[in-house]
Enzyme design. Structure first.
Site, short mmCIF file in Angstrom:
data_model
loop_
_atom_site.label_atom_id
_atom_site.label_comp_id
_atom_site.label_asym_id
_atom_site.label_seq_id
_atom_site.Cartn_x
_atom_site.Cartn_y
_atom_site.Cartn_z
N GLU A 18 5.42 -3.79 11.98
CA GLU A 18 4.34 -2.81 11.86
C GLU A 18 3.19 -3.54 11.19
O GLU A 18 3.25 -3.87 10.02
CB GLU A 18 4.81 -1.61 11.05
N CYS A 42 -3.24 0.87 7.13
CA CYS A 42 -3.34 0.11 8.37
C CYS A 42 -3.80 0.94 9.56
O CYS A 42 -4.45 0.44 10.47
CB CYS A 42 -1.99 -0.55 8.69
N ASN A 61 0.80 -1.23 0.00
CA ASN A 61 0.00 0.00 0.00
C ASN A 61 0.83 1.28 0.00
O ASN A 61 0.40 2.31 -0.51
CB ASN A 61 -0.99 0.01 1.17
N GLU A 100 9.21 3.09 13.94
CA GLU A 100 9.84 3.68 12.77
C GLU A 100 9.68 5.19 12.89
O GLU A 100 8.71 5.68 13.45
CB GLU A 100 9.20 3.17 11.47
#
Length: 523
Positions: free
Chosen positions: A285, A319, A188, A497
């Site tokens: 993640e 997400c 994505n 991150e």
């Protein structure tokens, strides 16, 4: 111009039979549209070069999301390919780790500058990869540029600590690279993830072997060639293509020191198990089912704008999206009457066109998955307030899977309220009290993001403190500046991150004790 047949400028004359127009000129022209892109070059990038698979384990048909057309047939990398990529990375990292942070910084910052100059090219490739509208793709490229600039700047400032000890003795710490990083991205946000993972890894003195999703493999190759042009030594950034099998070869490889993965919870659990066998560092993640809470004192216009952005960008395939919107009962009807016409006004179209508001799903399988969630929600008693249907495009070339953005009035116990849908679907709920909505908002296995809209800042901070999510927003949503760490709670992941804290996830800390006195006899 009838056809763009290659990815990179160096093949432009051969593929297009033009003499002076650059790829940027062509990508900036009105001629750019879906259905005119074919990849003819190898899709692995090892030791500074595009290379064919030596040990293809499977083959994939890479489809353009907007049209469903096959862009190319792509080989999945096998053991020999993974071994070669890791070997080159390991050899290159030995020299890279010995360079100063300032030297690394100059190369990474140059890469940021080069990517900025070629932003339009990269954005067009991102559209062919993902199907998202061009204006979104440009923003995604900018996030990769930001990451390179941010961690390029940090590289020269990496240091340990000096600790004064009794009697003249002292100690110090050294922050050292881990080695070869295995990075696995999702489909994505391919260029964003490549930037978020490679920039801090390289800044800390590591090498990277990157496996993008087999559904969106192109952007990471472009970044590799930008790195090469910036002067990054060959072997420090490598790309191997493939699916789950290739990913397993990478995560289980004995010379991989850490894996950073973005994807589903189910795959993340497998990655974590694989890393556990080798005692590897891991950053995950994963998915989300994020709550957005709208109190009755909120700015309605801002709340509507944020709610739209929190659900329908990238065709809802995000997400962290606020897929569970809790609206205070006093403003519930007002919000719904504002949201429905806004959602209905979202016009799907060719993602290369500037006025397109939403594009296709990544592929037919994902579209069917989303539509399956909607149909099962209806059977459970949910009410579809608008959208949630396949759209047949007027442009017959656009044969991809377009879904009309959807609002569903659901209840907490329904499957669609508990599982990640990953599509343009917003669930809406009514609530009465702060205590109630906190309990309902936190009642999920996920914890990636959460948000609250209110004019009462005391309440806003109180809510943020109690929300069980790694990323919380007050009076906005899905805003991720590179300076702030990004990562989830619960099953949404492990590690961070972005932000300076990311350095801790790409380095290991060594303590050194220095004795300033004669050592006395102990035994």
């Amino acid at each position: 111009m009838s056809s763009i047949r290659c990815l990179l400028k160096k093949n432009l004359k051969t593929c297009l039979n033009v003499n002076t127009r650059s790829v940027l000129d062509i990508f900036s022209s009105r001629a750019v549209s879906s259905g005119n892109f074919v990849v003819t070059e190898p899709l692995n990038f090892i030791n500074g070069h595009r290379v064919e698979c030596k040990d293809a384990c499977e083959q994939f048909q890479l489809e353009e999301p907007a049209t469903g057309d096959v862009i190319c047939n792509m080989d999945g990398s096998g053991q020999r390919d993974v071994d070669e990529a890791v070997r080159c990375a390991k050899e290159a990292q030995l020299s890279w780790r010995a360079t100063s942070g300032f030297e690394r910084s100059k190369i990474i910052l140059k890469a940021a500058n080069l990517l900025a100059k070629r932003k339009e090219e990269m954005a067009r490739i991102e559209v062919y990869d993902t199907g998202k509208p061009i204006w979104e793709a440009r923003a995604d490229v900018q996030t990769a540029i930001d990451s390179l600039e941010y961690f390029g700047g940090i590289a020269s400032a990496l240091c340990g600590q000096h600790i004064t000890l009794p009697s003249g003795s002292f100690g110090y710490t050294r922050r050292e690279p881990l080695g070869v990083i295995g990075a696995i991205g999702a489909w994505n946000f391919p260029i964003q993830m490549a930037g978020w993972k490679s920039a801090p890894a390289l800044a800390c003195g590591n090498a990277v072997v990157y496996k993008p999703s087999q559904f969106a493999p192109l952007s990471t190759l472009f970044l590799g060639e930008v790195f090469q042009e910036s002067g990054l030594p060959p072997g420090l950034y490598n790309v191997i293509q493939g699916g789950a099998y290739t990913g397993q070869l990478l995560t289980s490889h004995e010379d991989i020191a850490k894996v950073t993965f973005t994807g589903s919870v189910q795959t993340g659990a497998k990655v974590m198990k694989s890393c556990a066998d080798g005692i590897k560092y891991v950053t995950l993640e994963l998915g989300g089912k994020s709550p957005l809470i709208l109190f009755d004192d909120c700015d309605l216009e801002s709340a509507v704008n944020a709610t739209m952005g929190a659900n329908y960008l990238s065709q809802g395939q995000v997400c962290s999206n606020a897929t569970r919107v809790f609206i205070h009962e006093n403003i519930y009807n007002k919000m719904i009457t504002r949201l429905i016409p806004r959602v209905k006004s979202i016009v799907p179209g060719d993602p290369h066109h500037e006025d397109t508001q939403t594009g296709p799903m990544i592929n037919t399988a994902q579209a069917e998955k989303v539509l399956g969630f909607i149909e099962r929600a209806k059977k459970e008693g949910a009410e579809v307030l608008c959208g949630g249907e396949l759209v047949t495009m007027e442009n017959t070339a656009l044969k991809g899977s377009y879904i009309s953005p959807c609002i569903i009035r659901a209840s907490d116990e329904m499957e669609i309220s508990r599982e990640e849908v990953f599509g343009p679907v917003m669930n809406v709920y009514s609530f009465q009290t702060e205590e109630e909505v906190l309990m309902r908002g936190n009642n999920t296995d996920f914890g990636l993001a959460a948000g609250v809209f209110t004019r009462d800042l005391n309440r806003a901070h109180r809510i943020a403190a109690k929300l069980e999510a790694g990323n919380c927003f007050i009076n906005n949503f899905n805003v991720y500046p590179v300076e702030l760490p990004f990562g989830g709670y619960k099953k949404s992941g492990i590690g961070k991150e972005n932000g300076t804290q990311t350095i801790e996830y790409f380095t290991q800390l060594k303590s050194v004790y220095v004795e300033a006195n004669p050592v006395e006899k102990i035994i």
